[in-house]
Every structure is written in C-alpha cells, then in structure tokens.
Enzyme design. Sequence first.
Site, PDB file in Angstrom:
ATOM      1  N   ILE A   1       0.883  -1.183   0.000  1.00 56.27           N
ATOM      2  CA  ILE A   1       0.000   0.000   0.000  1.00 56.27           C
ATOM      3  C   ILE A   1       0.912   1.222   0.000  1.00 56.27           C
ATOM      4  O   ILE A   1       1.754   1.351   0.897  1.00 56.27           O
ATOM      5  CB  ILE A   1      -0.865   0.106   1.287  1.00 56.27           C
ATOM      6  CG1 ILE A   1      -1.473  -1.246   1.665  1.00 56.27           C
ATOM      7  CG2 ILE A   1      -1.948   1.173   1.153  1.00 56.27           C
ATOM      8  CD1 ILE A   1      -1.820  -1.321   3.147  1.00 56.27           C
ATOM      9  N   HIS A   2       0.794   2.071  -0.985  1.00 56.26           N
ATOM     10  CA  HIS A   2       1.634   3.281  -0.940  1.00 56.26           C
ATOM     11  C   HIS A   2       1.023   4.487  -1.657  1.00 56.26           C
ATOM     12  O   HIS A   2       1.529   5.584  -1.554  1.00 56.26           O
ATOM     13  CB  HIS A   2       3.018   3.002  -1.541  1.00 56.26           C
ATOM     14  CG  HIS A   2       3.021   3.038  -3.040  1.00 56.26           C
ATOM     15  ND1 HIS A   2       2.607   1.987  -3.794  1.00 56.26           N
ATOM     16  CD2 HIS A   2       3.347   4.030  -3.912  1.00 56.26           C
ATOM     17  CE1 HIS A   2       2.691   2.300  -5.065  1.00 56.26           C
ATOM     18  NE2 HIS A   2       3.126   3.543  -5.176  1.00 56.26           N
ATOM     19  N   ARG A   3      -0.080   4.288  -2.377  1.00 59.95           N
ATOM     20  CA  ARG A   3      -0.597   5.407  -3.173  1.00 59.95           C
ATOM     21  C   ARG A   3      -1.211   6.471  -2.280  1.00 59.95           C
ATOM     22  O   ARG A   3      -1.910   6.159  -1.317  1.00 59.95           O
ATOM     23  CB  ARG A   3      -1.656   4.910  -4.158  1.00 59.95           C
ATOM     24  CG  ARG A   3      -1.146   3.931  -5.161  1.00 59.95           C
ATOM     25  CD  ARG A   3      -2.193   3.673  -6.201  1.00 59.95           C
ATOM     26  NE  ARG A   3      -2.135   4.713  -7.210  1.00 59.95           N
ATOM     27  CZ  ARG A   3      -1.363   4.626  -8.279  1.00 59.95           C
ATOM     28  NH1 ARG A   3      -0.615   3.573  -8.487  1.00 59.95           N
ATOM     29  NH2 ARG A   3      -1.348   5.600  -9.155  1.00 59.95           N
TER      30      ARG A   3
END
Length: 355
Positions: free
Chosen positions: A200-202
């Site tokens: 998860i990074h957006r």
Amino acid sequence: MRVISVVGGRPNLIKLAAVCDLISRKFDHLILHTGQHYDLLLSEKFFKELKIPKPHKNLGVGSGMHAAQTSRILVGCEKYFLKNKPNLIIVYGDMNSTLGAALAAVKLHIPVAHVEAGTRCFDKNVPEEINRIIIDHIADILLAPTKNAMNILKKENLVHKAILTGDITYDIFLKVIGKIDEKYIKEVSLKKNQYYFATIHRSENTDNKNRLTRILNEIGKLDLPTVLPLHPRTKKSLKTFRLNLREDKVKIIEPTSYVQSLSLQNFSCAILTDSSGIQREAYFLKKPCITFRDSTEWPETISTGWNILFFTQQKSLPVVIKDFKVPKYHPKFFGNGQATAKIAQAIEGYLKQTK
Ligand code: UD1
C-alpha cells in the site's frame, strides 16, 4: 548521438533496467537521477540487483508537495540538459520526475520519448493520471505498452506519434524469472501458499485516514498472515493517524528488492496491492490480485478476471478472496518480451529521420 534517461525512483528503475543495456550500446547514454526517492531501500537496492550503472548525476530533489518537488525537478533537469546537450531524452512511467524532465526538455526543444505512454485510469484524483496526460501531449515519441494504451492515444489524437512496443516490465520480468526463489519466504518465516502479499503506498490510500483504516481492517480479517513491505509514505501515515496493525496478522518488512518482491508474490496465495507495477506482475505470475483502488490503468487484468478492484465491490476482503475464481484465460496483453528492442528501434529511427 547522446540520449539521457531520467529516473526518479523505484518504478522508473525497473523500466530503465530493461532498456539500459541496449540503449547504452546504441547511444552515448547518460542516466540522470532526480533524487525523488532517496531512501537507500527504495532506490539503491534496485541499482545493485538489476545491475543498472550508477547515475551520472543525482539532483537530490527529495520529497515535498507536488509543485515544490516538480519545480525542483524542472530546474535541475533544465540545467543538466543545457550542460550535456542531449539529442533526445527518455522518460519512464508517470512519476513527478517523469513530468518534470519531459517539460524541461520540450521547452529546450529536445525531443522526448515516453516509455509507458497511453495508460489512463480516468481519475484525476490520482496524481499520476495528470502526469500521464501532460507527458503524452508534450512528448515526441509515445511508446505504448498495450493495444488498450494505443486506443487511448488514438482517442486523444496522439496516435500519429505512437508506437506499440509491448510492456518493458514484462521484458525485465522474463529476464529475472529464473531468480525467483523460495529462500525469500523462508527469510520472513512464511510458508508457501499460506500467506498473502500486500503493498500500500498510493497517496489516495495513505493520505486518507478512513481509507487506510478500512484497508488495514480488511487485511486484519484474513485467515492467513499478510506480509507487507512498508513504503516510507505509509509508515509516516500509520504514525500520523496513530493506526496500529494487528501483529498476529500482518508481518511488516522493509521495502523489498525486485527479485524478493517477485518471489514473495509468486509463493503467496493472493496479492493485495494499490501499485500499478504489481498489478501487472501478479498477472505475469498468474496470481489472483485484489487492487485497493477504484480504477486502474490495466483494464485487461480486470476484464479477464485476474484482478478485482476492491473499492468497486460491496463485499469484505475475505469474501472477495473466497469468491475469486482463477481464470483459465491468460492472453499476452503485454507483448512478447521484445519491447526493449522495439523502443530502441523507434528511438534510432526518430533520430535518423531528424538528423
Ligand atoms: C512515487 C510516484 C508513484 C510511484 C511511487 C513508487 C509520484 C507522483 N508518484 O510515489 O507513482 O508508484 O513513487 O514508490 O511521483 N519518502 C521517503 N523516502 C523516499 C521517498 C519518499 O521517506 O526515498 C516518503 C516521504 O514522506 C514523501 C513520501 O514518501 O513525502 C512520498 O514520496 P513521493 O516521491 O512524493 O511519492 P511516492 O509516494 O514515493
């Protein structure tokens, strides 16, 4: 002829790794790193593992708000281009570094080749979508990874400068597939097919407390552990929002190398992600993929049933996974591993014609 590749971080580096050898054999090839990613774990590991030559220069632009970061990239690139006088620059993907470099070059009348042109998710809340649209409109050669990307370029009246090359991330995937190794799952004390792999990074997810909380709660409901390589942006958000992960369910590890990531994906029972690259890697590996987004640039992965957009479903994550039917159909949407050669050929042809 001098060609400069501009990169800013992880997703760009994987693409550069695919083309670097060939481009360096054909041209006087300089690599400019903007320094958008500066954590060793996000950049350095990739240079070493993928044997990318060290960049000739790092602009050290670092993090910041979009305008601040992009403006530092613009100024740095302009200076570097003026000093090094390239005949063409290559930009990759849709990072702020890609946009800044492309814009600096076109203003200096330096031709720009855009690798991964024509991808769209049709959602301007996604910062990369804005980058993609602008870059494709100002670049001179559009190197499209899929037929769908070509169709989009046609609709935007850009097809006259576009070439269908296939996806270079598939080329690099084929190059390293033999290095996928079970040792990487043992290193994190997991068992084959008995864990999920998540990233998860957006910003749409990490900067929104409700959304990040929902994703983590859903992961916490799963029957098996989830391994989560933690992006620095996500690490910061967990701290800011004071969110705790269930330690019995989620195994946090540092950002991985490319081969480590492919290995962890390959031996997982499903992939949970918001990354553009990992959606494709899941498809290459024929793994079920659940994407924590409302839209995607890779609709082929959805229409064939290999990928599900979690936020378009009215079900909990365990139910989405339970209902996932692994399709038999797996067409080669991303080309045949020859994208690199086509990209080099397109650039060579363009430079000959404009000499
Ligand atoms: C960028 C790209 C995204 C890509 C991702 C891969 C843009 C708009 N987005 O997002 O498309 O998928 O890279 O990682 O360019 N940070 C660090 N160390 C670093 C880099 C970032 O701690 O080396 C933290 C900082 O808090 C920073 C935040 O991450 O503010 C965001 O970094 P940024 O480069 O703006 O975007 P990414 O989320 O990495």
